[in-house]
Design a protein around this motif. Structure first.
Motif, mmCIF file in Angstrom:
data_model
loop_
_atom_site.group_PDB
_atom_site.id
_atom_site.type_symbol
_atom_site.label_atom_id
_atom_site.label_comp_id
_atom_site.label_asym_id
_atom_site.label_seq_id
_atom_site.Cartn_x
_atom_site.Cartn_y
_atom_site.Cartn_z
ATOM 1 N N LYS A 6 10.470 10.315 6.352
ATOM 2 C CA LYS A 6 9.279 10.766 7.076
ATOM 3 C C LYS A 6 8.011 10.491 6.257
ATOM 4 O O LYS A 6 7.022 9.972 6.772
ATOM 5 C CB LYS A 6 9.410 12.250 7.398
ATOM 6 N N VAL A 7 8.050 10.830 4.974
ATOM 7 C CA VAL A 7 6.893 10.602 4.096
ATOM 8 C C VAL A 7 6.594 9.106 3.985
ATOM 9 O O VAL A 7 5.460 8.662 4.169
ATOM 10 C CB VAL A 7 7.124 11.207 2.695
ATOM 11 N N LEU A 8 7.634 8.317 3.683
ATOM 12 C CA LEU A 8 7.427 6.882 3.501
ATOM 13 C C LEU A 8 7.040 6.194 4.804
ATOM 14 O O LEU A 8 6.217 5.273 4.808
ATOM 15 C CB LEU A 8 8.665 6.232 2.884
ATOM 16 N N GLY A 9 7.587 6.638 5.912
ATOM 17 C CA GLY A 9 7.213 6.085 7.210
ATOM 18 C C GLY A 9 5.752 6.355 7.540
ATOM 19 O O GLY A 9 5.037 5.478 8.039
ATOM 20 N N GLY A 10 5.297 7.570 7.254
ATOM 21 C CA GLY A 10 3.882 7.900 7.469
ATOM 22 C C GLY A 10 2.961 7.087 6.578
ATOM 23 O O GLY A 10 1.917 6.606 7.011
ATOM 24 N N LEU A 11 3.358 6.929 5.329
ATOM 25 C CA LEU A 11 2.574 6.103 4.407
ATOM 26 C C LEU A 11 2.548 4.648 4.855
ATOM 27 O O LEU A 11 1.507 3.991 4.801
ATOM 28 C CB LEU A 11 3.148 6.181 2.989
ATOM 29 N N GLU A 12 3.692 4.152 5.291
ATOM 30 C CA GLU A 12 3.776 2.757 5.756
ATOM 31 C C GLU A 12 2.790 2.528 6.901
ATOM 32 O O GLU A 12 2.038 1.548 6.897
ATOM 33 C CB GLU A 12 5.208 2.427 6.205
ATOM 34 N N ALA A 13 2.776 3.437 7.856
ATOM 35 C CA ALA A 13 1.858 3.307 8.991
ATOM 36 C C ALA A 13 0.399 3.337 8.529
ATOM 37 O O ALA A 13 -0.430 2.553 8.999
ATOM 38 C CB ALA A 13 2.123 4.419 10.005
ATOM 39 N N ALA A 14 0.094 4.226 7.593
ATOM 40 C CA ALA A 14 -1.282 4.343 7.098
ATOM 41 C C ALA A 14 -1.713 3.116 6.303
ATOM 42 O O ALA A 14 -2.895 2.760 6.294
ATOM 43 C CB ALA A 14 -1.423 5.591 6.235
ATOM 44 N N LEU A 15 -0.765 2.461 5.649
ATOM 45 C CA LEU A 15 -1.102 1.362 4.729
ATOM 46 C C LEU A 15 -0.905 -0.038 5.318
ATOM 47 O O LEU A 15 -1.172 -1.024 4.632
ATOM 48 C CB LEU A 15 -0.283 1.502 3.447
ATOM 49 N N LEU A 16 -0.473 -0.139 6.547
ATOM 50 C CA LEU A 16 -0.242 -1.461 7.147
ATOM 51 C C LEU A 16 -1.487 -2.341 7.118
ATOM 52 O O LEU A 16 -1.390 -3.542 6.909
ATOM 53 C CB LEU A 16 0.264 -1.320 8.581
ATOM 54 N N THR A 17 -2.633 -1.733 7.318
ATOM 55 C CA THR A 17 -3.881 -2.516 7.367
ATOM 56 C C THR A 17 -4.851 -2.153 6.249
ATOM 57 O O THR A 17 -6.021 -2.518 6.316
ATOM 58 C CB THR A 17 -4.578 -2.318 8.726
ATOM 59 N N ARG A 18 -4.386 -1.424 5.255
ATOM 60 C CA ARG A 18 -5.270 -0.994 4.167
ATOM 61 C C ARG A 18 -4.642 -1.278 2.811
ATOM 62 O O ARG A 18 -3.434 -1.247 2.664
ATOM 63 C CB ARG A 18 -5.523 0.507 4.222
ATOM 64 N N THR A 19 -5.494 -1.479 1.830
ATOM 65 C CA THR A 19 -5.029 -1.605 0.448
ATOM 66 C C THR A 19 -4.921 -0.234 -0.196
ATOM 67 O O THR A 19 -4.001 0.027 -0.966
ATOM 68 C CB THR A 19 -5.990 -2.493 -0.364
ATOM 69 N N TYR A 20 -5.871 0.638 0.125
ATOM 70 C CA TYR A 20 -5.908 1.982 -0.452
ATOM 71 C C TYR A 20 -5.875 3.013 0.671
ATOM 72 O O TYR A 20 -6.189 2.700 1.819
ATOM 73 C CB TYR A 20 -7.169 2.177 -1.301
ATOM 74 N N LEU A 21 -5.518 4.234 0.349
ATOM 75 C CA LEU A 21 -5.399 5.274 1.365
ATOM 76 C C LEU A 21 -6.735 5.640 1.999
ATOM 77 O O LEU A 21 -6.793 5.942 3.188
ATOM 78 C CB LEU A 21 -4.743 6.523 0.763
ATOM 79 N N VAL A 22 -7.797 5.620 1.207
ATOM 80 C CA VAL A 22 -9.124 5.983 1.712
ATOM 81 C C VAL A 22 -10.123 4.935 1.249
ATOM 82 O O VAL A 22 -10.245 4.685 0.047
ATOM 83 C CB VAL A 22 -9.562 7.379 1.206
ATOM 84 N N GLY A 23 -10.836 4.327 2.160
ATOM 85 C CA GLY A 23 -11.876 3.364 1.797
ATOM 86 C C GLY A 23 -11.310 2.080 1.219
ATOM 87 O O GLY A 23 -10.163 1.707 1.467
ATOM 88 N N HIS A 24 -12.145 1.423 0.425
ATOM 89 C CA HIS A 24 -11.808 0.102 -0.103
ATOM 90 C C HIS A 24 -11.606 0.092 -1.612
ATOM 91 O O HIS A 24 -11.535 -0.967 -2.224
ATOM 92 C CB HIS A 24 -12.906 -0.900 0.277
#
Length: 146
Positions: free
Chosen positions: A79-97
């Motif tokens: 669940k944790v890794l799946g959520g992170l995967e979805a958040a990071l598909l189009t980003r390099t970092y979790l917040v901002g650039h």
């Protein structure tokens, strides 16, 4: 500053002997010491997002006993890794650039999952965006120097 973690919450003794207690408080203090690094993000929204990830890392991952994320069951890890995967598909970092405390807190909390070579290979195969992000944050000059 002097940092201590034995027998209780994270504590930092700052200049003048002031003690800062708690993971979130210590991380925010450190971020305030490096304003040019924008560790809290660039905007108020970024700062709120960073706080959300730091709280998640602290309350949901690190709160699972001394083993941290290693004590999560397989469903919790997925669940944790799946959520992170979805958040990071189009980003390099979790917040901002740029690297923020969100990346530092989450990558630190997940280090147990990624530390073993076999586990890291399994995570990389199932969650390639998480693996890319973890590698990127683990090799960030600011973290490597510490």
């Amino acid at each position: 500053p002097k940092v201590a973690t034995a027998d209780g919450p994270l504590r930092l003794t700052a200049a003048g002997g002031v003690v800062v207690t708690g993971t979130v408080a210590v991380l925010r203090y450190i971020a305030a010491l490096c304003p040019g690094a924008e560790l809290l993000g660039r905007t108020a929204i970024n700062e709120a997002e960073v706080d959300g990830w730091v709280e998640f890392a602290n309350n949901e991952l690190m709160a699972h006993g001394p083993a941290g994320p290693a004590s999560l069951d397989a469903y919790g890890v997925a669940k944790v890794l799946g959520g992170l995967e979805a958040a990071l598909l189009t980003r390099t970092y979790l917040v901002g650039h740029n690297l923020t405390l969100a990346d530092v807190a989450m990558s630190s909390a997940l280090r147990n999952l990624m530390g073993d070579a076999a586990a890291a290979a399994a995570v990389a195969a199932a969650y390639p965006a998480v693996a890319r992000w973890f590698y990127t944050t683990a090799h960030a000059p600011a973290l490597v120097a510490t």
